[in-house]
Design an enzyme around this catalytic site. Structure first.
Site, PDB file in Angstrom:
ATOM      1  N   GLN A   1       0.824  -1.204   0.000  1.00 16.42           N
ATOM      2  CA  GLN A   1       0.000   0.000   0.000  1.00 16.42           C
ATOM      3  C   GLN A   1       0.861   1.259   0.000  1.00 16.42           C
ATOM      4  O   GLN A   1       1.530   1.549   0.994  1.00 16.42           O
ATOM      5  CB  GLN A   1      -0.885  -0.004   1.253  1.00 16.42           C
ATOM      6  CG  GLN A   1      -1.767   1.222   1.404  1.00 16.42           C
ATOM      7  CD  GLN A   1      -2.480   1.225   2.749  1.00 16.42           C
ATOM      8  OE1 GLN A   1      -1.950   0.738   3.747  1.00 16.42           O
ATOM      9  NE2 GLN A   1      -3.679   1.765   2.784  1.00 16.42           N
ATOM     10  N   GLY A   2       0.834   2.000  -1.073  1.00 19.24           N
ATOM     11  CA  GLY A   2       1.633   3.214  -1.158  1.00 19.24           C
ATOM     12  C   GLY A   2       0.799   4.467  -0.930  1.00 19.24           C
ATOM     13  O   GLY A   2       0.467   5.173  -1.870  1.00 19.24           O
ATOM     14  N   TYR A   3       0.460   4.689   0.286  1.00 21.21           N
ATOM     15  CA  TYR A   3      -0.316   5.887   0.644  1.00 21.21           C
ATOM     16  C   TYR A   3       0.594   6.957   1.258  1.00 21.21           C
ATOM     17  O   TYR A   3       0.796   8.024   0.706  1.00 21.21           O
ATOM     18  CB  TYR A   3      -1.406   5.524   1.659  1.00 21.21           C
ATOM     19  CG  TYR A   3      -2.728   5.019   1.096  1.00 21.21           C
ATOM     20  CD1 TYR A   3      -2.804   4.332  -0.105  1.00 21.21           C
ATOM     21  CD2 TYR A   3      -3.917   5.216   1.806  1.00 21.21           C
ATOM     22  CE1 TYR A   3      -4.016   3.859  -0.588  1.00 21.21           C
ATOM     23  CE2 TYR A   3      -5.141   4.756   1.328  1.00 21.21           C
ATOM     24  CZ  TYR A   3      -5.186   4.080   0.135  1.00 21.21           C
ATOM     25  OH  TYR A   3      -6.382   3.626  -0.329  1.00 21.21           O
ATOM     26  N   SER A   4       1.144   6.634   2.452  1.00 22.28           N
ATOM     27  CA  SER A   4       1.844   7.659   3.233  1.00 22.28           C
ATOM     28  C   SER A   4       3.127   8.138   2.563  1.00 22.28           C
ATOM     29  O   SER A   4       3.804   7.380   1.872  1.00 22.28           O
ATOM     30  CB  SER A   4       2.215   7.104   4.610  1.00 22.28           C
ATOM     31  OG  SER A   4       1.093   6.560   5.226  1.00 22.28           O
TER      32      SER A   4
ATOM     33  N   SER B   1       4.377  -0.975   4.199  1.00 23.47           N
ATOM     34  CA  SER B   1       4.553  -2.294   4.809  1.00 23.47           C
ATOM     35  C   SER B   1       4.862  -3.345   3.753  1.00 23.47           C
ATOM     36  O   SER B   1       4.166  -3.427   2.739  1.00 23.47           O
ATOM     37  CB  SER B   1       3.301  -2.716   5.578  1.00 23.47           C
ATOM     38  OG  SER B   1       3.099  -1.850   6.661  1.00 23.47           O
TER      39      SER B   1
ATOM     40  N   GLU C   1      -9.678  -1.247   5.466  1.00 21.21           N
ATOM     41  CA  GLU C   1      -8.438  -1.411   6.218  1.00 21.21           C
ATOM     42  C   GLU C   1      -8.699  -1.188   7.712  1.00 21.21           C
ATOM     43  O   GLU C   1      -8.222  -1.932   8.564  1.00 21.21           O
ATOM     44  CB  GLU C   1      -7.389  -0.400   5.718  1.00 21.21           C
ATOM     45  CG  GLU C   1      -6.088  -0.483   6.497  1.00 21.21           C
ATOM     46  CD  GLU C   1      -5.014   0.489   6.014  1.00 21.21           C
ATOM     47  OE1 GLU C   1      -5.326   1.297   5.114  1.00 21.21           O
ATOM     48  OE2 GLU C   1      -3.903   0.448   6.532  1.00 21.21           O
TER      49      GLU C   1
ATOM     50  N   GLU D   1      -6.310   9.643  16.926  1.00 16.21           N
ATOM     51  CA  GLU D   1      -6.796  11.024  16.937  1.00 16.21           C
ATOM     52  C   GLU D   1      -7.567  11.323  15.648  1.00 16.21           C
ATOM     53  O   GLU D   1      -8.602  11.998  15.666  1.00 16.21           O
ATOM     54  CB  GLU D   1      -5.623  12.006  17.087  1.00 16.21           C
ATOM     55  CG  GLU D   1      -4.959  11.991  18.462  1.00 16.21           C
ATOM     56  CD  GLU D   1      -4.070  10.774  18.694  1.00 16.21           C
ATOM     57  OE1 GLU D   1      -3.648  10.134  17.712  1.00 16.21           O
ATOM     58  OE2 GLU D   1      -3.808  10.439  19.866  1.00 16.21           O
TER      59      GLU D   1
HETATM   60  C1  LIG Z   1       3.502  -0.333  11.438  1.00 11.37           C
HETATM   61  C2  LIG Z   1       3.024   0.650  10.434  1.00 11.37           C
HETATM   62  C3  LIG Z   1       2.674   0.218   9.188  1.00 11.37           C
HETATM   63  C4  LIG Z   1       2.265   1.120   8.215  1.00 11.37           C
HETATM   64  N1  LIG Z   1       1.988   0.653   6.968  1.00 11.37           N
HETATM   65  C5  LIG Z   1       1.689   1.525   5.992  1.00 11.37           C
HETATM   66  C6  LIG Z   1       1.531   1.079   4.649  1.00 11.37           C
HETATM   67  O1  LIG Z   1       1.640  -0.104   4.366  1.00 11.37           O
HETATM   68  N2  LIG Z   1       1.272   1.978   3.697  1.00 11.37           N
HETATM   69  C7  LIG Z   1       1.124   3.297   3.988  1.00 11.37           C
HETATM   70  O2  LIG Z   1       0.848   4.050   3.085  1.00 11.37           O
HETATM   71  N3  LIG Z   1       1.268   3.767   5.246  1.00 11.37           N
HETATM   72  C8  LIG Z   1       1.563   2.913   6.256  1.00 11.37           C
HETATM   73  N4  LIG Z   1       1.747   3.382   7.533  1.00 11.37           N
HETATM   74  C9  LIG Z   1       1.700   4.819   7.774  1.00 11.37           C
HETATM   75  C10 LIG Z   1       0.551   5.316   8.626  1.00 11.37           C
HETATM   76  O3  LIG Z   1      -0.637   5.293   7.894  1.00 11.37           O
HETATM   77  C11 LIG Z   1       0.916   6.717   9.123  1.00 11.37           C
HETATM   78  O4  LIG Z   1       1.988   6.586   9.999  1.00 11.37           O
HETATM   79  C12 LIG Z   1      -0.239   7.390   9.816  1.00 11.37           C
HETATM   80  O5  LIG Z   1      -1.244   7.731   8.926  1.00 11.37           O
HETATM   81  C13 LIG Z   1       0.189   8.635  10.594  1.00 11.37           C
HETATM   82  O6  LIG Z   1       0.933   9.526   9.815  1.00 11.37           O
HETATM   83  P1  LIG Z   1       2.317  10.109  10.344  1.00 11.37           P
HETATM   84  O7  LIG Z   1       3.147   8.961  10.739  1.00 11.37           O
HETATM   85  O8  LIG Z   1       2.842  11.017   9.327  1.00 11.37           O
HETATM   86  O9  LIG Z   1       1.954  10.907  11.669  1.00 11.37           O
HETATM   87  P2  LIG Z   1       1.443  12.423  11.750  1.00 11.37           P
HETATM   88  O10 LIG Z   1       0.288  12.598  10.832  1.00 11.37           O
HETATM   89  O11 LIG Z   1       2.569  13.347  11.626  1.00 11.37           O
HETATM   90  O12 LIG Z   1       0.897  12.454  13.233  1.00 11.37           O
HETATM   91  C14 LIG Z   1       1.677  12.786  14.389  1.00 11.37           C
HETATM   92  C15 LIG Z   1       0.720  12.940  15.578  1.00 11.37           C
HETATM   93  O13 LIG Z   1      -0.157  14.049  15.351  1.00 11.37           O
HETATM   94  C16 LIG Z   1      -1.490  13.660  15.492  1.00 11.37           C
HETATM   95  N5  LIG Z   1      -2.336  14.411  14.592  1.00 11.37           N
HETATM   96  C17 LIG Z   1      -2.175  14.613  13.274  1.00 11.37           C
HETATM   97  N6  LIG Z   1      -3.167  15.337  12.767  1.00 11.37           N
HETATM   98  C18 LIG Z   1      -4.009  15.615  13.795  1.00 11.37           C
HETATM   99  C19 LIG Z   1      -5.241  16.328  13.927  1.00 11.37           C
HETATM  100  N7  LIG Z   1      -5.846  16.883  12.883  1.00 11.37           N
HETATM  101  N8  LIG Z   1      -5.789  16.395  15.152  1.00 11.37           N
HETATM  102  C20 LIG Z   1      -5.206  15.816  16.234  1.00 11.37           C
HETATM  103  N9  LIG Z   1      -4.070  15.153  16.177  1.00 11.37           N
HETATM  104  C21 LIG Z   1      -3.471  15.034  14.974  1.00 11.37           C
HETATM  105  C22 LIG Z   1      -1.481  12.187  15.144  1.00 11.37           C
HETATM  106  O14 LIG Z   1      -2.615  11.522  15.666  1.00 11.37           O
HETATM  107  C23 LIG Z   1      -0.201  11.730  15.759  1.00 11.37           C
HETATM  108  O15 LIG Z   1      -0.408  11.498  17.123  1.00 11.37           O
HETATM  109  C24 LIG Z   1       2.140   2.488   8.530  1.00 11.37           C
HETATM  110  C25 LIG Z   1       2.456   2.926   9.810  1.00 11.37           C
HETATM  111  C26 LIG Z   1       2.892   2.031  10.765  1.00 11.37           C
HETATM  112  C27 LIG Z   1       3.240   2.543  12.127  1.00 11.37           C
END
Ligand SMILES: Cc1cc2nc3c(=O)[nH]c(=O)nc-3n(C[C@H](O)[C@H](O)[C@H](O)COP(=O)(O)OP(=O)(O)OC[C@H]3O[C@@H](n4cnc5c(N)ncnc54)[C@H](O)[C@@H]3O)c2cc1C
Lengths: 373, 401
Positions: free
Chosen positions: B135-138, B170, B259, B385
């Site tokens: 999954q290439g989202y983030s 992942s 998901e 959150e």
């Molecule tokens: C084990 C693991 C597997 C993953 N696998 C994949 C994958 O296969 N493909 C993929 O695309 N992604 C994957 N991800 C990525 C995951 O979807 C992101 O880590 C997640 O969406 C959070 O983004 P970020 O890490 O940039 O955190 P940030 O968005 O920077 O968040 C940091 C903190 O700020 C808080 N925050 C952010 N915005 C708000 C708001 N509006 N209000 C209140 N609080 C807020 C968050 O809740 C968090 O606590 C994976 C992540 C993990 C940990």
């Protein structure tokens, strides 16, 4: 098992109940009851009986509507939503279940709403059926009951009482109990109303050599626990359902307020700290709602296995209601603390419901036992 | 392809016979904590012949994706039949034949948004375990604010030229294909310029770099796209974009509800891992005496058990709701509640096992890394959150301004 969602019939029942209660038993009725010193409105109860609610667990050939426990839960939930006070749980749920195998004239009296029952089971401040000490001494062909029952819901207004008494063994033992079904005006029985925070009918019942005969025994002598267990399970499930409705009622008030109250030139519902707490509450309510539906289904479909399902429901409902009413007051600020505002009624009923027929610890411990630890 | 009976009782007999005949005894007798998930894919090495045979048999009968239509490799089971299937699998102690992002995420998105050709081409590859998807989202700059993705795909006539990088992908290093959110219109508002693109990981210019997690494992990667040429079409009526161009956000959101429901499903009790499908009570009875005498631990365990059982019921209720009309944004609740519950479960397991639990290779096997891994549950797929935001704004309709 049938789905935990509402079936079509159940949706109709819920909508009809909601329509009726919104019109005839809004929270204001509870306030009126309280201010006029009555526990419930007999006219309202008659109407509920006419709609088949009082006979929800009584078979059709005995004059009931025989809709079952899930339906009883739906009705209780709707009553919780507006805090509608009635003898529904004591009579229509608990007594109807306890007397299921009994003479039909009693059941038809329950179904038409004329017989009001109360279950007298606890003697201390906590739910503990097997702790029963109230003695039923054998005398001739009958028994003489002596002792005290506390926290008897609907005990003041009931015309009949189901009382759990000890015919053998010692307090703390599940064996040796006997369930009696006696007239509430029988000589030697005095009832003392307690003013509880939820403005409903709770009484202490003192038994001084109250006579009972073998005909008054429900189930077997010394087998009272078996006789009362199904009724307790049914009652616990219904109280849980009422509490879940109560949660929905209090929660709707709270989200309504979050959408209208302004501070700092901003609607307070835009504050994320409040949004997230509201979202958390909603999540808790959703999970609890599943446990309520499940308890009703299990009682209808596999009643012999209902204890676990019922205790999950009661534990969840108790905890969720506590959260929702506390947050409800908090998020309303000062107005939430005023008597003029309804939130307090929800809080008070939630506290009584938490204790009635077993608190969180009682039911969580039962879940643990059923799950092997 | 086995067709199963519509009659409930016959179905149960048939499905149970299928499992008993086809699931090798070694798999069924294997202690749950030694089971290896079968992920499939071109580069998959089966841990045993039994694992391969079981996958082959299930795939042939459509049972790796029991609810999907038969034309796409499923068994077209009804929701009720699927429940029976799962019950019989549990009763026979049969492991799941295949798990994958294709089954959990891409499949449901293709079923909802794919063209007939996309569905008949890609879905059976998933159900047979031939192609493993990631999954290439983030992206580094687009996490919670996912619509801010910057990886761009430029229109080059017969192909797209993709440049950018993804993060936290992942199993990207084990995957054959990636479904990615790419920006196909840089002028449009951020939600309106994204497309949902299917890209072969073997394409020139795609590379991955594993990232190590606090659990010591390394299941996710950075994924780089350096002038990657993605054909506009993989065949007749088979665009490399799912759904409409620039409307990928709709597909992305739909996929996320699946998901999230899936991740939340871990909340009712861990099927794998140290509990290995055992109830908490069962696990506790296997521990040294005295732990449960601790009143705080005992009370926490009771509370967790109540909540887990109620959550299990909720998952069932929501699955029924999904069948009859959809769950939509409420899936955020399952994700939020289920993952927070799972974190509680593992904190509790750690406190129950005490000093044994903190050993990497102690008597409780992989407990420590599992515990650390659960911390990601409330981050991956959208943080707690963000879930609470979705509930409050979309479900409760609390105001934005
Ligand atoms: C084990 C693991 C597997 C993953 N696998 C994949 C994958 O296969 N493909 C993929 O695309 N992604 C994957 N991800 C990525 C995951 O979807 C992101 O880590 C997640 O969406 C959070 O983004 P970020 O890490 O940039 O955190 P940030 O968005 O920077 O968040 C940091 C903190 O700020 C808080 N925050 C952010 N915005 C708000 C708001 N509006 N209000 C209140 N609080 C807020 C968050 O809740 C968090 O606590 C994976 C992540 C993990 C940990």
């Amino acid at each position: 098992m049938t789905t935990l969602m509402l079936t079509e019939d159940e949706t109709m029942l819920r909508d009809a109940a909601r329509g009726f209660l919104d019109e005839n038993a809004p929270v204001k009725n509870l306030r009126d009851n309280r201010d006029s010193g009555r526990a419930f409105d007999p006219g309202l109860w008659r109407e509920m009986a006419q709609m088949g609610w009082a006979g929800v667990l009584v078979a059709e050939d005995a004059g009931g509507s025989g809709m079952g426990h899930r339906a009883a839960g739906i009705l209780a939930e709707e009553m919780g939503l507006t805090l509608a006070a009635s003898p529904f749980i004591s009579s229509a749920v608990i007594a109807a279940t306890a007397l299921r195998g009994a003479a039909t004239n009693r059941l038809s009296g329950i179904a038409d709403g004329s017989l009001l029952y109360a279950l007298a089971v606890d003697e201390g401040s906590k739910h503990n059926p097997q702790g029963t000490a109230l003695q039923a001494e054998k005398s001739g062909n009958g028994f003489r009951l002596t002792g005290t029952k506390t926290f008897v819901a609907d005990g003041g207004s009931a015309n009949r009482v189901l009382v759990l008494a000890r015919t053998a063994g010692a307090p703390g033992e599940a064996d040796g109990l006997t369930l009696f079904d006696i007239d509430a005006t029988r000589a030697g029985l005095t009832r003392q109303g307690k003013a509880t925070v939820d403005s409903r009918d709770h009484a202490q019942l003192d038994f001084a050599n109250v006579e009972a005969t073998g005909d008054d025994v429900v189930g077997e002598v010394d087998g009272g626990m078996a006789a009362v267990t199904a009724a307790l399970n049914a009652g616990q499930a219904a109280v849980s359902a009422e509490l879940t409705g109560l949660c929905a009622g209090a929660f709707a008030m709270t989200t309504g307020y979050l959408k209208e109250r302004k501070q700092f030139d901003t609607i307070i519902g835009t504050f994320q700290s409040l949004q997230h707490r509201a979202a958390h509450m909603w999540s808790e309510i959703e999970v609890t709602a599943s446990a309520i539906a499940n308890a009703g289904r299990v009682l209808d479909e596999t009643p012999a296995e209902s204890e676990l399902a019922v205790s999950i429901a009661k534990a969840r409902a108790t905890k969720t209601a506590k959260l929702v009413v506390s947050e409800g007051v908090q998020m309303h600020g000062g107005i939430g603390m005023t008597d003029e505002f309804d939130m307090g009624f929800f809080m008070k009923r939630a506290r009584v419901g938490a204790e009635w027929l077993g608190d969180y610890g009682f039911h969580a411990a039962r879940v643990a036992r059923a799950r092997g630890f | 392809m086995a067709a199963f009976s519509d009659k409930p009782e016959v179905f149960r007999t048939e499905i149970s016979a299928f499992i008993n005949t086809n699931c090798p005894a070694v798999l069924r007798e294997m202690p749950a904590d030694q089971r290896e998930i079968c992920w499939g894919g071109k580069r998959w090495t089966f841990t045993s012949d039994a694992q391969r045979d079981w996958l082959t048999a299930c795939a042939a009968a459509g049972l790796t994706a029991p609810r999907w239509p038969e034309a796409y490799g499923g068994a077209a089971l009804s929701r009720e039949q699927e429940k029976v299937f799962r019950e019989e699998m549990a009763r026979a102690k049969a492991p799941s034949p295949l798990e994958s992002f294709g089954l959990w995420m891409l499949g449901p998105a293709l079923l909802a948004f794919g063209t007939e050709a996309q569905k008949t081409h890609f879905l059976p590859q998933i159900t047979r375990g031939e192609i493993r998807w990631c999954q290439g989202y983030s992206e580094p700059g687009a996490g919670s604010d996912l619509a801010g993705v910057q990886t761009r795909a430029e229109d080059k006539g017969d192909h797209w030229l993709v440049n950018g990088s993804k993060i936290w992908t992942s199993y990207a290093n084990h995957a054959d294909w990636i479904f990615a959110l790419v920006r196909t219109d840089r002028e449009a508002p951020k939600h309106k310029g994204i497309s949902f693109m299917l890209i072969d990981m073997e394409s020139e210019g795609v590379s991955t770099k594993p990232i190590k997690l606090i659990s010591g494992n390394s299941p996710f990667c950075e994924t780089f796209f350096d002038n990657v040429k993605v054909p506009k079409s993989y065949g007749d009526d088979m665009s490399s974009i799912v759904g409409e161009q620039n409307r990928g956000w709709d597909v992305a959101k739909h996929l996320l509800t699946h998901e999230r429901t899936m991740i939340g499903g871990g909340g009712s009790g861990a099927a794998s891992g140290v509990l290995g499908g055992r109830s908490l009570g069962n696990f506790l009875s296997s521990l040294e005496d005295g732990v449960m005498a601790d009143p705080v631990i005992r009370s926490d365990v009771m509370e967790l058990e109540v909540d887990s059982l109620a959550m299990g019921m909720t998952l069932e209720r929501y699955k029924d709701m999904a069948k009859t009309g959809g769950v939509g944004h409420a899936s955020a609740m399952l994700k939020y509640y289920g993952t927070e519950l799972n974190k509680r479960r593992y904190e509790l397991l750690m406190s129950i096992t005490g000093s044994e639990g903190v050993e990497w290779d102690g008597p409780h096997g992989t407990l420590a890394p599992e515990w650390l891994r659960t911390k990601a549950n409330s981050i991956e797929g959208g943080t707690s959150e963000v879930m609470l935001d979705i509930i409050s704004k979309r479900v409760l309709e609390l105001p934005y301004k």
